[in-house]
Design a protein around this motif. Structure first.
Motif, PDB file in Angstrom:
ATOM      1  N   LEU A 321       0.812  -1.213   0.000  1.00  0.00           N
ATOM      2  CA  LEU A 321       0.000   0.000   0.000  1.00  0.00           C
ATOM      3  C   LEU A 321       0.848   1.267   0.000  1.00  0.00           C
ATOM      4  O   LEU A 321       0.367   2.342   0.369  1.00  0.00           O
ATOM      5  CB  LEU A 321      -0.927   0.005   1.227  1.00  0.00           C
ATOM      6  CG  LEU A 321      -1.935  -1.151   1.322  1.00  0.00           C
ATOM      7  CD1 LEU A 321      -2.694  -1.084   2.637  1.00  0.00           C
ATOM      8  CD2 LEU A 321      -2.905  -1.120   0.144  1.00  0.00           C
ATOM      9  N   SER A 322       2.099   1.169  -0.424  1.00  0.00           N
ATOM     10  CA  SER A 322       3.002   2.320  -0.337  1.00  0.00           C
ATOM     11  C   SER A 322       2.488   3.525  -1.115  1.00  0.00           C
ATOM     12  O   SER A 322       2.686   4.665  -0.697  1.00  0.00           O
ATOM     13  CB  SER A 322       4.405   1.943  -0.830  1.00  0.00           C
ATOM     14  OG  SER A 322       4.367   1.409  -2.145  1.00  0.00           O
ATOM     15  N   ASP A 323       1.810   3.294  -2.240  1.00  0.00           N
ATOM     16  CA  ASP A 323       1.275   4.403  -3.030  1.00  0.00           C
ATOM     17  C   ASP A 323      -0.053   4.923  -2.494  1.00  0.00           C
ATOM     18  O   ASP A 323      -0.475   6.026  -2.855  1.00  0.00           O
ATOM     19  CB  ASP A 323       1.080   3.982  -4.497  1.00  0.00           C
ATOM     20  CG  ASP A 323       2.384   3.990  -5.284  1.00  0.00           C
ATOM     21  OD1 ASP A 323       3.383   4.531  -4.779  1.00  0.00           O
ATOM     22  OD2 ASP A 323       2.402   3.444  -6.400  1.00  0.00           O
ATOM     23  N   VAL A 324      -0.723   4.132  -1.674  1.00  0.00           N
ATOM     24  CA  VAL A 324      -2.087   4.481  -1.244  1.00  0.00           C
ATOM     25  C   VAL A 324      -2.227   4.302   0.265  1.00  0.00           C
ATOM     26  O   VAL A 324      -3.217   3.769   0.762  1.00  0.00           O
ATOM     27  CB  VAL A 324      -3.138   3.637  -2.005  1.00  0.00           C
ATOM     28  CG1 VAL A 324      -3.160   4.005  -3.479  1.00  0.00           C
ATOM     29  CG2 VAL A 324      -2.868   2.140  -1.844  1.00  0.00           C
ATOM     30  N   GLY A 325      -1.238   4.781   1.008  1.00  0.00           N
ATOM     31  CA  GLY A 325      -1.191   4.541   2.441  1.00  0.00           C
ATOM     32  C   GLY A 325      -2.404   5.018   3.200  1.00  0.00           C
ATOM     33  O   GLY A 325      -2.788   4.427   4.220  1.00  0.00           O
ATOM     34  N   GLU A 326      -3.049   6.092   2.724  1.00  0.00           N
ATOM     35  CA  GLU A 326      -4.207   6.629   3.451  1.00  0.00           C
ATOM     36  C   GLU A 326      -5.369   5.644   3.498  1.00  0.00           C
ATOM     37  O   GLU A 326      -6.279   5.785   4.316  1.00  0.00           O
ATOM     38  CB  GLU A 326      -4.670   7.931   2.804  1.00  0.00           C
ATOM     39  CG  GLU A 326      -5.223   7.785   1.403  1.00  0.00           C
ATOM     40  CD  GLU A 326      -5.369   9.123   0.708  1.00  0.00           C
ATOM     41  OE1 GLU A 326      -6.458   9.370   0.160  1.00  0.00           O
ATOM     42  OE2 GLU A 326      -4.416   9.907   0.704  1.00  0.00           O
ATOM     43  N   LEU A 327      -5.339   4.621   2.638  1.00  0.00           N
ATOM     44  CA  LEU A 327      -6.404   3.616   2.629  1.00  0.00           C
ATOM     45  C   LEU A 327      -6.177   2.524   3.681  1.00  0.00           C
ATOM     46  O   LEU A 327      -7.060   1.691   3.906  1.00  0.00           O
ATOM     47  CB  LEU A 327      -6.490   2.962   1.244  1.00  0.00           C
ATOM     48  CG  LEU A 327      -6.700   3.903   0.049  1.00  0.00           C
ATOM     49  CD1 LEU A 327      -6.750   3.098  -1.239  1.00  0.00           C
ATOM     50  CD2 LEU A 327      -7.962   4.735   0.223  1.00  0.00           C
ATOM     51  N   THR A 328      -5.022   2.523   4.334  1.00  0.00           N
ATOM     52  CA  THR A 328      -4.659   1.439   5.240  1.00  0.00           C
ATOM     53  C   THR A 328      -5.651   1.240   6.387  1.00  0.00           C
ATOM     54  O   THR A 328      -6.037   0.091   6.659  1.00  0.00           O
ATOM     55  CB  THR A 328      -3.238   1.666   5.786  1.00  0.00           C
ATOM     56  OG1 THR A 328      -2.321   1.738   4.683  1.00  0.00           O
ATOM     57  CG2 THR A 328      -2.824   0.536   6.719  1.00  0.00           C
ATOM     58  N   PRO A 329      -6.099   2.292   7.100  1.00  0.00           N
ATOM     59  CA  PRO A 329      -7.011   2.019   8.219  1.00  0.00           C
ATOM     60  C   PRO A 329      -8.276   1.278   7.802  1.00  0.00           C
ATOM     61  O   PRO A 329      -8.695   0.325   8.476  1.00  0.00           O
ATOM     62  CB  PRO A 329      -7.322   3.424   8.757  1.00  0.00           C
ATOM     63  CG  PRO A 329      -6.108   4.229   8.412  1.00  0.00           C
ATOM     64  CD  PRO A 329      -5.693   3.707   7.068  1.00  0.00           C
ATOM     65  N   GLY A 330      -8.896   1.685   6.705  1.00  0.00           N
ATOM     66  CA  GLY A 330     -10.107   1.012   6.257  1.00  0.00           C
ATOM     67  C   GLY A 330      -9.853  -0.406   5.796  1.00  0.00           C
ATOM     68  O   GLY A 330     -10.658  -1.314   6.060  1.00  0.00           O
ATOM     69  N   ILE A 331      -8.727  -0.627   5.107  1.00  0.00           N
ATOM     70  CA  ILE A 331      -8.395  -1.979   4.668  1.00  0.00           C
ATOM     71  C   ILE A 331      -8.100  -2.865   5.877  1.00  0.00           C
ATOM     72  O   ILE A 331      -8.500  -4.035   5.927  1.00  0.00           O
ATOM     73  CB  ILE A 331      -7.199  -1.940   3.697  1.00  0.00           C
ATOM     74  CG1 ILE A 331      -7.612  -1.222   2.397  1.00  0.00           C
ATOM     75  CG2 ILE A 331      -6.686  -3.340   3.388  1.00  0.00           C
ATOM     76  CD1 ILE A 331      -6.459  -0.905   1.474  1.00  0.00           C
ATOM     77  N   ALA A 332      -7.422  -2.313   6.879  1.00  0.00           N
ATOM     78  CA  ALA A 332      -7.147  -3.083   8.095  1.00  0.00           C
ATOM     79  C   ALA A 332      -8.447  -3.476   8.796  1.00  0.00           C
ATOM     80  O   ALA A 332      -8.577  -4.597   9.304  1.00  0.00           O
ATOM     81  CB  ALA A 332      -6.263  -2.276   9.037  1.00  0.00           C
ATOM     82  N   ALA A 333      -9.414  -2.564   8.818  1.00  0.00           N
ATOM     83  CA  ALA A 333     -10.700  -2.874   9.445  1.00  0.00           C
ATOM     84  C   ALA A 333     -11.409  -4.011   8.721  1.00  0.00           C
ATOM     85  O   ALA A 333     -11.951  -4.926   9.354  1.00  0.00           O
ATOM     86  CB  ALA A 333     -11.577  -1.623   9.457  1.00  0.00           C
ATOM     87  N   VAL A 334     -11.406  -3.971   7.398  1.00  0.00           N
ATOM     88  CA  VAL A 334     -12.017  -5.048   6.619  1.00  0.00           C
ATOM     89  C   VAL A 334     -11.252  -6.351   6.848  1.00  0.00           C
ATOM     90  O   VAL A 334     -11.855  -7.423   7.025  1.00  0.00           O
ATOM     91  CB  VAL A 334     -12.049  -4.680   5.126  1.00  0.00           C
ATOM     92  CG1 VAL A 334     -12.520  -5.865   4.284  1.00  0.00           C
ATOM     93  CG2 VAL A 334     -12.958  -3.476   4.888  1.00  0.00           C
TER      94      VAL A 334
END
Length: 438
Positions: A321-334
Motif C-alpha cells: 500500500l506504499s502508493d495508497v497509504g491513506e487507505l490502510t485504516p479502512g483496509i485493516a478494518a475489513v
C-alpha cells in the motif's frame, strides 16, 4: 443499534442487520480542493473552484489564504450549477497568522506560498502538528532563498519572513516521510524566479499518486512541468517559472472517503453506488476498486458512477500500500473481519500521520479481540472473533471510519470522538446511518 449506555463522547456504531443497498454521494476531494485553492491563489487572474469540499482541512486552507490577502468568495457558480468558490488572487502580504490545525496539506503547502508574501507569516496548529515531519520542507525552502524562524525545531510553530519573491532553483529533499514535501515545492514553483528542480534523495517515496495529482493540476493551469512519468529523470521534477492561469475547476468526489461505504457493501454482501466516480483520475482512492475486488467483491463503473457489490465473504489480502497509504485504516478494518490472514506492506510512513496509525490500529483492533501485529513496514492481521468495546480515534478521521466499518459486523462497538471525521468528511454519522436506512 447498540443498547449499551452512551457516554457523551462515544458514538454507538450501527450494526448492519441486513445487506446494504444504497447510493451514497461523497463530497469533493480534500486533496484536489486544497491544491486547487493554492494554485488559484497564485494565479494571474481569478478562477472558480466548483463543488469544493467544505471540511476542517479545506476551511483551514481557505482561511489561511484569506489571511495573506487572497479573496475567496463562497456561493454558487456563474451558471447556478451548485456551490462554488470564486478565488481572487491578490498581493500576498503579512503580518498574518495561519492555523494549520492538524492538516498536512496546510502546514506543508503554505510555507512556500508565504515565502512569496511581503511580510511575516506565522504558522501554528494543534499539538499533534508540532510532531509531524516538516523539517525537510523548511530546509529546502532555505536552500531556495527563504528566511524561516523555527528556533531550530524543524517543526511548527514557525514564521516565514517573506520579501515578495523567492529565488528558487535546484534543491534536494528526502520525501520518504511524505510525498507532500515534493508537492509543497512544486505547487508554488511557477512563481519562483528560477522555477524549481526538486530531486528526491530518499530510498522510498510514498503516495506517488498524490505527486501525479499535483503535476496534472499544475499543467492544467499552464505550468511547464518535466516529471519522471512523462519521460524525465527518475525522482526529479522541474517546473519552469511562468504565470499561472485562472481556471474553472470542478472537484472530483473524494474517492478515499468512499472507502467505508464500499467496505460496507463488501462486509454485508450488499451493494453501494458512488455517483460521479471518474473514469480516469490520479486520486489514490481509485485503487479501492481492485483492492476490495481482491478481498471478495466486484464492481461496475459506468456513466452513473461506481457500483460495488459484495458476496458476504471477505478474503484476506497481501498487498503493498506504499502508493495508497491513506487507505490502510479502512483496509485493516475489513481485514480484521476476513476469513484468512492479511499482510499490509509498504506503509511505515503512517507512523508519522495524524497519529501513529500502525500503532493505533494494532491497539484498537486488538482491544476488540483482534490479532494484529506491527511489522517493520506495515501490519499482519489474523482473523479472530471480535467483540464490542470502545474504539479510540486519536483525533484521526480515518481511525473513526475504520471503527465504524468494524461496527457493521460486531455488536456494541462505540467510537470515541466520531466528530473527528469532520476533518475531511462532514456529517459522516448521518451519511452512515442513512446508508443503513436508519
Amino acid at each position: 443499534m447498540t443498547e449499551s449506555p452512551v457516554h457523551p463522547a462515544l458514538w454507538p456504531a450501527p450494526r448492519a442487520s441486513e445487506a446494504v443497498d444504497a447510493t451514497v454521494t461523497v463530497p469533493g476531494s480534500k486533496s484536489v480542493t486544497n491544491r486547487g485553492l493554492v494554485l488559484a491563489a497564485l494565479a494571474a487572474e481569478p478562477g472558480w473552484l466548483r463543488r469544493p469540499l467544505r471540511s476542517r482541512d479545506t476551511l483551514l486552507m481557505a482561511e489561511a489564504l484569506r489571511a495573506t490577502g487572497v479573496g475567496i468568495e463562497e456561493g454558487v457558480g456563474p451558471d447556478g450549477s451548485g456551490e462554488a468558490w470564486r478565488i481572487i488572487p491578490a498581493g500576498l502580504h503579512g503580518p498574518a497568522t495561519v492555523d494549520v490545525g492538524n492538516a498536512g496539506t496546510v502546514m506543508r503547502f503554505l510555507p512556500p506560498v508565504a515565502a512569496l508574501a511581503d511580510g511575516p507569516i506565522r504558522f501554528d496548529g494543534d499539538p499533534r502538528s508540532y510532531e509531524r515531519p516538516l523539517g525537510a520542507v523548511i530546509e529546502a525552502l532555505r536552500t531556495l532563498g527563504a528566511r524561516i524562524d523555527d528556533d531550530g525545531r524543524g517543526a511548527l510553530p514557525l514564521t516565514v519572513h517573506g520579501v515578495g519573491a523567492l529565488d528558487g532553483g535546484p534543491v534536494s529533499i528526502d520525501a520518504s516521510s511524505s510525498s507532500q514535501f515534493v508537492s509543497a515545492l512544486l505547487l508554488s514553483a511557477p512563481r519562483f524566479n528560477q522555477g524549481v528542480e526538486v530531486r528526491h534523495t530518499g530510498a522510498t517515496l510514498p503516495s506517488l499518486p498524490h505527486i501525479l495529482m499535483t503535476v496534472d493540476m499544475l499543467r492544467a493551469v499552464g505550468a511547464q512541468v518535466d516529471s519522471p512519468e512523462s519521460g524525465g529523470e527518475p525522482n526529479v521534477w522541474r517546473v519552469a517559472p511562468s504565470a499561472m492561469l485562472g481556471r474553472d475547476l470542478t472537484v472530483e468526489p473524494d474517492l478515499s472517503n468512499a472507502q467505508p461505504f464500499l467496505a460496507a457493501a463488501l462486509i454485508t454482501g450488499g451493494r453501494v453506488t458512488i455517483p460521479d466516480w471518474p473514469e480516469h483520475t490520479t486520486q489514490p482512492g481509485d485503487a479501492l476498486r481492485e483492492i476490495f475486488t481482491a478481498m471478495g467483491g466486484s464492481y461496475e463503473l459506468n456513466e452513473l458512477g461506481l457500483t460495488f457489490t459484495g458476496t458476504g465473504t471477505v478474503r484476506g489480502i497481501d498487498v503493498d500500500l506504499s502508493d495508497v497509504g491513506e487507505l490502510t485504516p479502512g483496509i485493516a478494518a475489513v481485514a480484521a473481519l476476513a476469513d484468512s490472514e492479511s499482510v499490509l506492506r509498504g506503509v511505515a510512513h503512517l507512523r508519522l500521520h495524524e497519529t501513529d496509525r500502525l500503532a493505533a490500529l494494532t491497539k484498537e483492533i486488538n482491544g476488540l479481540g483482534g490479532d494484529v501485529t506491527e511489522t517493520e513496514d506495515g501490519l499482519r492481521i489474523r482473523p479472530r472473533r471480535l467483540h464490542g468495546g470502545i474504539f479510540h480515534t486519536y483525533e484521526d478521521h480515518r481511525m473513526a471510519t475504520a471503527g465504524a466499518i468494524i461496527g457493521l459486523a460486531v455488536k456494541d462497538v462505540q467510537i470515541e470522538n466520531v466528530g473527528t471525521t469532520a476533518k475531511t468528511l462532514p456529517d459522516f454519522p448521518r451519511m452512515w446511518t442513512g446508508m443503513l436506512g436508519a
